[in-house]
Scaffold this active site. Structure first.
Site, PDB file in Angstrom:
ATOM      1  N   GLY A  50      13.919  -1.544  -9.363  1.00  0.00           N
ATOM      2  CA  GLY A  50      14.045  -0.139  -8.983  1.00  0.00           C
ATOM      3  C   GLY A  50      14.390   0.006  -7.520  1.00  0.00           C
ATOM      4  N   GLN A  55      14.700   4.154   0.409  1.00  0.00           N
ATOM      5  CA  GLN A  55      14.928   2.729   0.696  1.00  0.00           C
ATOM      6  C   GLN A  55      16.349   2.458   1.194  1.00  0.00           C
ATOM      7  OE1 GLN A  55      13.157   1.301  -3.237  1.00  0.00           O
ATOM      8  NE2 GLN A  55      12.663  -0.374  -1.850  1.00  0.00           N
ATOM      9  N   CYS A  92       8.809  -5.693  -3.714  1.00  0.00           N
ATOM     10  CA  CYS A  92       9.607  -4.535  -3.320  1.00  0.00           C
ATOM     11  C   CYS A  92      10.780  -5.001  -2.471  1.00  0.00           C
ATOM     12  CB  CYS A  92       8.730  -3.573  -2.523  1.00  0.00           C
ATOM     13  SG  CYS A  92       9.595  -2.133  -1.914  1.00  0.00           S
ATOM     14  N   LEU A  93      11.962  -4.444  -2.720  1.00  0.00           N
ATOM     15  CA  LEU A  93      13.150  -4.837  -1.956  1.00  0.00           C
ATOM     16  C   LEU A  93      12.997  -4.541  -0.463  1.00  0.00           C
ATOM     17  CD1 LEU A  93      15.903  -3.651  -4.464  1.00  0.00           C
ATOM     18  CD2 LEU A  93      15.286  -6.015  -3.943  1.00  0.00           C
ATOM     19  N   HIS A 134       5.857   2.957  -9.005  1.00  0.00           N
ATOM     20  CA  HIS A 134       6.176   2.304  -7.727  1.00  0.00           C
ATOM     21  C   HIS A 134       7.255   3.102  -6.971  1.00  0.00           C
ATOM     22  CE1 HIS A 134       7.133  -1.552  -5.341  1.00  0.00           C
ATOM     23  NE2 HIS A 134       8.108  -0.723  -5.030  1.00  0.00           N
ATOM     24  N   GLU A 135       8.324   3.456  -7.698  1.00  0.00           N
ATOM     25  CA  GLU A 135       9.427   4.178  -7.049  1.00  0.00           C
ATOM     26  C   GLU A 135       9.002   5.592  -6.668  1.00  0.00           C
ATOM     27  OE1 GLU A 135      11.777   2.404  -6.087  1.00  0.00           O
ATOM     28  OE2 GLU A 135      11.269   0.711  -7.388  1.00  0.00           O
ATOM     29  N   HIS A 138       7.408   5.723  -3.358  1.00  0.00           N
ATOM     30  CA  HIS A 138       8.346   5.683  -2.220  1.00  0.00           C
ATOM     31  C   HIS A 138       8.751   7.099  -1.796  1.00  0.00           C
ATOM     32  CE1 HIS A 138       9.196   1.497  -1.434  1.00  0.00           C
ATOM     33  NE2 HIS A 138       9.488   1.233  -2.691  1.00  0.00           N
TER      34      HIS A 138
HETATM   35 ZN    ZN Z   1       9.584  -0.618  -3.578  1.00  0.00          ZN
END
Ligand code: ZN
Length: 157
Positions: A50, A55, A92-93, A134-135, A138
């Site tokens: 995701g 991000q 996480c990216l 999770h997303e 953000h």
């Molecule tokens: Zn993340």
């Protein structure tokens, strides 16, 4: 489509609250480009499931997901209901190299808009539920390391 740079932990943009999307792709060409770029960026990283707009440095309430080859876009998501709790390892990216156990609901029902502004409701469990939660975090400036129970450190012999 273009690859966008992924903002890393420490950048204050990841701590800000994203804004609701008022105009969808038919009235906002930049939104279509953003979503296409996010899709390409997520798929090209080949690591994440995701990616949320903050991000890539854009404070809009949108995220994209690619779960086992199924692609999802959620704009202005609202969590309607959750059920159960479970612990799984997340990464996480925006936090490269870090993995940790996070406790989250097992199932989630979310209302969201697609890129054209059509509202839909989805009930998800497993990896998809975890990814949505999770997303979603953000969009409110929360990173998984904030709520992680413990970090998993790879033991290299
Ligand atoms: Zn993340």
């Amino acid at each position: 489509m273009a690859f966008r740079n992924i903002v890393k932990l420490g950048d204050e943009i990841l701590r800000k609250k994203s804004k609701e999307i008022k105009k969808f792709v038919n009235d906002d060409k930049k939104l279509a480009i953003l979503l296409d770029d996010m899709k390409e960026t997520l798929i090209k990283t080949n690591l994440g499931v995701g990616l949320a707009a903050p991000q890539v440095g854009i404070l809009k309430r949108a995220f994209v997901m690619d779960i086992n080859g199924l692609y999802f876009e959620m704009l202005n998501p609202v969590i309607l209901k959750t059920k159960g709790m479970c612990e799984e390892v997340e990464g996480c990216l925006s936090v490269p190299g870090v993995h940790g156990v996070v406790r989250r609901p097992e199932q989630v029902t979310v209302e969201a808009y697609d890129r054209y502004g059509d509202k839909y409701v989805l009930t998800a469990e497993g990896l998809l539920a975890r990814c949505i939660l999770h997303e979603y975090d953000h969009l409110d400036g929360i990173v998984f390391t904030d709520i992680m129970e413990r970090e998993i450190v790879d033991e290299i012999e």
